[in-house]
Motif scaffolding. Structure first.
Motif, PDB file in Angstrom:
ATOM      1  N   THR A   1       0.821  -1.210   0.000  1.00  0.00           N
ATOM      2  CA  THR A   1       0.000   0.000   0.000  1.00  0.00           C
ATOM      3  C   THR A   1       0.856   1.261   0.000  1.00  0.00           C
ATOM      4  N   LEU A   2       1.839   1.304   0.878  1.00  0.00           N
ATOM      5  CA  LEU A   2       2.653   2.512   1.029  1.00  0.00           C
ATOM      6  C   LEU A   2       3.812   2.570   0.039  1.00  0.00           C
ATOM      7  N   GLY A   3       4.377   1.424  -0.291  1.00  0.00           N
ATOM      8  CA  GLY A   3       5.508   1.379  -1.210  1.00  0.00           C
ATOM      9  C   GLY A   3       5.114   0.694  -2.489  1.00  0.00           C
ATOM     10  N   PHE A   4       4.070   1.159  -3.120  1.00  0.00           N
ATOM     11  CA  PHE A   4       3.463   0.544  -4.305  1.00  0.00           C
ATOM     12  C   PHE A   4       4.428   0.606  -5.486  1.00  0.00           C
ATOM     13  N   THR A   5       5.357  -0.342  -5.515  1.00  0.00           N
ATOM     14  CA  THR A   5       6.311  -0.454  -6.618  1.00  0.00           C
ATOM     15  C   THR A   5       6.769  -1.903  -6.693  1.00  0.00           C
ATOM     16  N   GLY A   6       6.270  -2.633  -7.638  1.00  0.00           N
ATOM     17  CA  GLY A   6       6.591  -4.050  -7.734  1.00  0.00           C
ATOM     18  C   GLY A   6       8.076  -4.338  -7.716  1.00  0.00           C
ATOM     19  N   SER A   7       8.833  -3.694  -8.584  1.00  0.00           N
ATOM     20  CA  SER A   7      10.274  -3.951  -8.638  1.00  0.00           C
ATOM     21  C   SER A   7      10.944  -3.557  -7.330  1.00  0.00           C
ATOM     22  N   GLY A   8      10.526  -2.446  -6.764  1.00  0.00           N
ATOM     23  CA  GLY A   8      11.091  -2.009  -5.494  1.00  0.00           C
ATOM     24  C   GLY A   8      10.756  -2.955  -4.361  1.00  0.00           C
ATOM     25  N   GLN A   9       9.560  -3.523  -4.388  1.00  0.00           N
ATOM     26  CA  GLN A   9       9.161  -4.456  -3.343  1.00  0.00           C
ATOM     27  C   GLN A   9       9.971  -5.745  -3.422  1.00  0.00           C
ATOM     28  N   PHE A  10      10.182  -6.246  -4.639  1.00  0.00           N
ATOM     29  CA  PHE A  10      11.006  -7.448  -4.787  1.00  0.00           C
ATOM     30  C   PHE A  10      12.444  -7.163  -4.334  1.00  0.00           C
ATOM     31  N   ALA A  11      12.969  -5.999  -4.679  1.00  0.00           N
ATOM     32  CA  ALA A  11      14.322  -5.628  -4.259  1.00  0.00           C
ATOM     33  C   ALA A  11      14.392  -5.510  -2.741  1.00  0.00           C
ATOM     34  N   PHE A  12      13.407  -4.855  -2.148  1.00  0.00           N
ATOM     35  CA  PHE A  12      13.395  -4.697  -0.692  1.00  0.00           C
ATOM     36  C   PHE A  12      13.331  -6.050   0.003  1.00  0.00           C
ATOM     37  N   LEU A  13      12.541  -6.952  -0.548  1.00  0.00           N
ATOM     38  CA  LEU A  13      12.445  -8.300   0.017  1.00  0.00           C
ATOM     39  C   LEU A  13      13.807  -8.991  -0.016  1.00  0.00           C
ATOM     40  N   ALA A  14      14.511  -8.874  -1.127  1.00  0.00           N
ATOM     41  CA  ALA A  14      15.844  -9.478  -1.235  1.00  0.00           C
ATOM     42  C   ALA A  14      16.815  -8.836  -0.245  1.00  0.00           C
ATOM     43  N   PHE A  15      16.718  -7.514  -0.088  1.00  0.00           N
ATOM     44  CA  PHE A  15      17.597  -6.821   0.861  1.00  0.00           C
ATOM     45  C   PHE A  15      17.320  -7.260   2.297  1.00  0.00           C
ATOM     46  N   THR A  16      16.059  -7.462   2.626  1.00  0.00           N
ATOM     47  CA  THR A  16      15.745  -7.886   3.998  1.00  0.00           C
ATOM     48  C   THR A  16      16.253  -9.300   4.262  1.00  0.00           C
ATOM     49  N   GLN A  17      16.298 -10.136   3.236  1.00  0.00           N
ATOM     50  CA  GLN A  17      16.838 -11.481   3.406  1.00  0.00           C
ATOM     51  C   GLN A  17      18.340 -11.435   3.701  1.00  0.00           C
ATOM     52  N   GLN A  18      19.020 -10.473   3.091  1.00  0.00           N
ATOM     53  CA  GLN A  18      20.464 -10.344   3.307  1.00  0.00           C
ATOM     54  C   GLN A  18      20.779  -9.613   4.605  1.00  0.00           C
ATOM     55  N   GLY A  19      19.815  -8.887   5.119  1.00  0.00           N
ATOM     56  CA  GLY A  19      20.003  -8.134   6.344  1.00  0.00           C
ATOM     57  C   GLY A  19      20.213  -6.656   6.049  1.00  0.00           C
ATOM     58  N   ILE A  20      19.260  -5.853   6.454  1.00  0.00           N
ATOM     59  CA  ILE A  20      19.316  -4.415   6.191  1.00  0.00           C
ATOM     60  C   ILE A  20      20.555  -3.791   6.826  1.00  0.00           C
ATOM     61  N   GLU A  21      20.915  -4.278   8.010  1.00  0.00           N
ATOM     62  CA  GLU A  21      22.068  -3.724   8.707  1.00  0.00           C
ATOM     63  C   GLU A  21      23.354  -3.936   7.924  1.00  0.00           C
ATOM     64  N   SER A  22      23.485  -5.095   7.268  1.00  0.00           N
ATOM     65  CA  SER A  22      24.719  -5.389   6.529  1.00  0.00           C
ATOM     66  C   SER A  22      24.820  -4.585   5.232  1.00  0.00           C
ATOM     67  N   ILE A  23      23.687  -4.205   4.667  1.00  0.00           N
ATOM     68  CA  ILE A  23      23.693  -3.447   3.417  1.00  0.00           C
ATOM     69  C   ILE A  23      23.667  -1.949   3.690  1.00  0.00           C
ATOM     70  N   GLY A  24      22.858  -1.560   4.632  1.00  0.00           N
ATOM     71  CA  GLY A  24      22.713  -0.150   4.969  1.00  0.00           C
ATOM     72  C   GLY A  24      21.435   0.421   4.395  1.00  0.00           C
ATOM     73  N   ALA A  25      20.696   1.113   5.235  1.00  0.00           N
ATOM     74  CA  ALA A  25      19.403   1.677   4.825  1.00  0.00           C
ATOM     75  C   ALA A  25      19.569   2.695   3.705  1.00  0.00           C
ATOM     76  N   LEU A  26      20.636   3.483   3.729  1.00  0.00           N
ATOM     77  CA  LEU A  26      20.856   4.485   2.684  1.00  0.00           C
ATOM     78  C   LEU A  26      21.073   3.822   1.325  1.00  0.00           C
ATOM     79  N   VAL A  27      21.844   2.755   1.288  1.00  0.00           N
ATOM     80  CA  VAL A  27      22.082   2.029   0.041  1.00  0.00           C
ATOM     81  C   VAL A  27      20.767   1.469  -0.496  1.00  0.00           C
ATOM     82  N   ILE A  28      19.987   0.890   0.374  1.00  0.00           N
ATOM     83  CA  ILE A  28      18.693   0.324  -0.031  1.00  0.00           C
ATOM     84  C   ILE A  28      17.805   1.427  -0.592  1.00  0.00           C
ATOM     85  N   PHE A  29      17.763   2.559   0.099  1.00  0.00           N
ATOM     86  CA  PHE A  29      16.951   3.684  -0.364  1.00  0.00           C
ATOM     87  C   PHE A  29      17.406   4.147  -1.748  1.00  0.00           C
TER      88      PHE A  29
END
Length: 181
Positions: A62-90
């Motif tokens: 609902t809030l992040g209505f972007t299919g490609s972005g949602q799939f990317a975010f899901l992959a990033f959460t699997q790897q660990g947001i802390e290890s990648i960095g929130a700024l990089v993900i953004f």
């Protein structure tokens, strides 16, 4: 039936009557939404497999209505947001979705409505709705198309998450019981 209106650059412009434009928008959004739903369902299943719950999927869709972005975010959460960095993900997700800025600006220009309503319609703009809309669509038709695509996506992602538990853990597990007996 279309009514003849003014001309635009020497060519006649036809406008549909209100009821016909709504019907046309609904007819155009239905196949788009049905084609989009399996991708949304897949996202919901993958999210559930990584232990997301229905509320998580609903909020992100609902809030992040972007299919490609949602799939990317899901992959990033699997790897660990802390290890990648929130700024990089953004930055990655933002750059993936930069196309929406000119799309939203061009698609919102002919809309005569409040700023808040324009913001809502801009949020609901997707590649599929942008491609489905016609230049002559009125505000109501554009709202139906954008909201329709948005709802198809949100409902399909939530349905995928909700029904993921009914699917086997691995596709190779399907029917293996029959062959082992």
């Amino acid at each position: 039936r279309e009514d003849r209106a003014q001309s635009y650059r020497g060519m006649p412009v036809y406008r549909m009557k209100a009821g016909q434009s709504m019907k046309s928008a609904l007819i155009r959004v239905l196949p788009v939404g049905l084609a989009l739903s399996p991708v949304g369902f897949l996202f919901g299943v993958l999210a559930a497999q990584t232990h997301w719950n229905i509320v998580d999927v609903l909020l992100l869709s609902t809030l992040g209505f972007t299919g490609s972005g949602q799939f990317a975010f899901l992959a990033f959460t699997q790897q660990g947001i802390e290890s990648i960095g929130a700024l990089v993900i953004f930055v990655v997700i933002f750059s993936m979705n930069l196309r929406y800025i000119p799309m939203s600006l061009s698609a919102s220009q002919p809309l005569r409505s409040s700023v808040v309503y324009k913001m809502f319609l801009s949020h609901c703009l997707a590649d599929e709705s942008y491609a489905t809309e016609k230049k002559e669509d009125d505000l109501e038709s554009r709202a139906i198309i954008r909201t329709g695509v948005f709802l198809f996506w949100v409902v399909s992602t939530v349905a995928g998450c909700a029904l993921a538990g009914l699917l086997p853990n691995r596709i190779s597990d399907v029917g293996s019981e029959e062959h082992t007996s």
